[in-house]
Enzyme design. Structure first.
Site, PDB file in Angstrom:
ATOM      1  N   LYS A 186       5.698   7.105  -2.588  1.00  0.00           N
ATOM      2  CA  LYS A 186       4.279   6.927  -2.280  1.00  0.00           C
ATOM      3  C   LYS A 186       3.683   8.224  -1.739  1.00  0.00           C
ATOM      4  O   LYS A 186       4.156   8.772  -0.751  1.00  0.00           O
ATOM      5  CB  LYS A 186       4.106   5.803  -1.251  1.00  0.00           C
ATOM      6  N   ASP A 243      -1.519   6.492  -2.998  1.00  0.00           N
ATOM      7  CA  ASP A 243      -2.137   5.584  -2.018  1.00  0.00           C
ATOM      8  C   ASP A 243      -3.383   6.222  -1.417  1.00  0.00           C
ATOM      9  O   ASP A 243      -3.363   6.694  -0.294  1.00  0.00           O
ATOM     10  CB  ASP A 243      -1.087   5.263  -0.937  1.00  0.00           C
ATOM     11  N   LYS A 264      -6.429   4.596  -1.347  1.00  0.00           N
ATOM     12  CA  LYS A 264      -7.296   3.523  -0.813  1.00  0.00           C
ATOM     13  C   LYS A 264      -8.774   3.854  -1.057  1.00  0.00           C
ATOM     14  O   LYS A 264      -9.565   3.993  -0.122  1.00  0.00           O
ATOM     15  CB  LYS A 264      -7.023   3.298   0.668  1.00  0.00           C
ATOM     16  N   ASP A 316     -15.811   3.293  -2.843  1.00  0.00           N
ATOM     17  CA  ASP A 316     -17.064   4.036  -3.029  1.00  0.00           C
ATOM     18  C   ASP A 316     -17.878   3.260  -4.063  1.00  0.00           C
ATOM     19  O   ASP A 316     -17.518   2.128  -4.410  1.00  0.00           O
ATOM     20  CB  ASP A 316     -16.734   5.477  -3.496  1.00  0.00           C
ATOM     21  N   THR A 335      -4.750  -3.609   8.796  1.00  0.00           N
ATOM     22  CA  THR A 335      -4.322  -4.157  10.091  1.00  0.00           C
ATOM     23  C   THR A 335      -5.439  -3.942  11.117  1.00  0.00           C
ATOM     24  O   THR A 335      -5.598  -4.723  12.048  1.00  0.00           O
ATOM     25  CB  THR A 335      -3.045  -3.443  10.567  1.00  0.00           C
ATOM     26  N   ARG A 374       8.510   5.491   8.265  1.00  0.00           N
ATOM     27  CA  ARG A 374       9.226   6.117   9.385  1.00  0.00           C
ATOM     28  C   ARG A 374      10.582   5.497   9.690  1.00  0.00           C
ATOM     29  O   ARG A 374      11.436   6.156  10.269  1.00  0.00           O
ATOM     30  CB  ARG A 374       8.320   6.129  10.614  1.00  0.00           C
TER      31      ARG A 374
HETATM   32  O1  C5P Z   1       4.754   2.776   9.569  1.00  0.00           O
HETATM   33  P1  C5P Z   1       5.440   3.355   8.347  1.00  0.00           P
HETATM   34  O2  C5P Z   1       5.832   4.780   8.518  1.00  0.00           O
HETATM   35  O3  C5P Z   1       6.556   2.485   7.831  1.00  0.00           O
HETATM   36  O4  C5P Z   1       4.288   3.308   7.242  1.00  0.00           O
HETATM   37  C1  C5P Z   1       4.550   3.527   5.895  1.00  0.00           C
HETATM   38  C2  C5P Z   1       3.283   3.521   5.081  1.00  0.00           C
HETATM   39  O5  C5P Z   1       2.663   2.243   5.059  1.00  0.00           O
HETATM   40  C3  C5P Z   1       2.219   4.519   5.555  1.00  0.00           C
HETATM   41  O6  C5P Z   1       2.074   5.455   4.499  1.00  0.00           O
HETATM   42  C4  C5P Z   1       0.967   3.707   5.756  1.00  0.00           C
HETATM   43  O7  C5P Z   1      -0.163   4.305   5.146  1.00  0.00           O
HETATM   44  C5  C5P Z   1       1.246   2.382   5.072  1.00  0.00           C
HETATM   45  N1  C5P Z   1       0.584   1.231   5.727  1.00  0.00           N
HETATM   46  C6  C5P Z   1       0.918   0.809   6.986  1.00  0.00           C
HETATM   47  N2  C5P Z   1       0.367  -0.302   7.574  1.00  0.00           N
HETATM   48  C7  C5P Z   1      -0.547  -0.983   6.933  1.00  0.00           C
HETATM   49  C8  C5P Z   1      -0.938  -0.587   5.655  1.00  0.00           C
HETATM   50  C9  C5P Z   1      -0.363   0.532   5.087  1.00  0.00           C
HETATM   51  O8  C5P Z   1       1.743   1.425   7.625  1.00  0.00           O
HETATM   52  N3  C5P Z   1      -1.019  -2.062   7.520  1.00  0.00           N
END
Ligand code: C5P
Length: 245
Positions: free
Chosen positions: A49, A76, A78, A81, A138, A218
């Protein structure tokens, strides 16, 4: 094939099935870091991604580099527009050969249709590629189940290939979008720090709830040993009931 080979072949195919359900979030600021991370973790992830940070830093070249190496790229961005602008941007993304491009379903039917048509007009047409509709963020806690179901129906009726939602929202989104690829971020291992993810789920529970593709960031990329962390994620999926779906 002897029994040991058979066991090895079965484990191999199960790992391949886990891999087909995992997308790696390359949330880094340079193409060098992104490609190095993608290569190192290739055994565990079928999709990579590219999000806003990397795309703003490196532009379409990083997408070309990753597709050139055979990765399925999930762009990604998002988008949200006016329909004409989103349709034209989606066409450029389709032309890059990405597998998925995200747009906000909050942008409405005309905008989502423009994205679907724009992407299809320029995409080399890899099976299963297309637009993913983002249901709610979220950070949009006021959106209740009705809004969620309405957006999931819009994703399906406007021709999206899939939708992005939280694991907790799958019971509302899945019935409204039975045939879509449901992509779920916010994945954390049991007992780990949730960081800024308010609505996290474990990999196994998200798949058991009906997710098709998990976005892993992460949990793996910030680990001291990303390979070991990725191996733990895949191992946590082996033997799960999701494999029957
Ligand atoms: O928190 P983490 O590092 O796992 O996030 C991974 C990806 O998920 C990020 O690139 C983030 O943009 C996406 N994401 C998120 N929470 C959401 C929607 C998308 O972390 N509610």
């Amino acid at each position: 094939m002897n029994a040991e080979d058979e066991t090895e072949a079965a484990t191999g195919s199960t790992q391949e099935r886990a891999r087909s359900r995992l997308a790696l979030a390359l949330d880094v600021a340079s193409a060098g870091e992104a490609t190095a991370l993608a290569r190192r973790l290739r055994p565990h992830f079928s999709v990579v991604k590219v999000g806003l940070e990397l795309f703003v830093a490196e532009g379409p070249d990083v997408v070309r580099a990753l597709t050139g190496e055979g990765f399925d790229v999930f762009l990604d961005l998002k988008l949200h527009d006016i329909p004409n602008t989103v349709g034209r941007a989606a066409a450029r993304a389709g032309g890059l050969g990405v597998r998925y491009l995200t747009v906000h379903l909050a942008g409405g039917e005309q905008m989502v249709r423009a994205a679907v048509e724009g992407f299809a007009s320029a995409s080399p047409g890899a099976p299963g590629s297309g637009i993913l509709g983002v249901t709610v963020l979220t950070s949009e806690p006021e959106a209740g189940d009705e809004v969620l179901a309405e957006r999931a129906r819009l994703a399906a009726s406007a021709g999206c290939v899939g939708a992005v939602c939280a694991s907790a929202d799958l019971p509302v989104v899945r019935p409204a979008a039975t045939r879509l690829v449901l992509v779920v971020p916010g994945i954390r291992m049991e007992g780990s720090d949730r960081g800024d993810q308010a609505r996290s789920a474990t990999p196994g529970s998200a798949l058991a709830s009906g997710a098709d593709l998990l976005v892993i960031g992460r949990t793996v990329t910030a680990a001291a040993d990303p390979e070991a962390a990725a191996a733990l994620v895949s191992a946590s999926l082996l033997g799960g009931s999701w494999q029957q779906h």
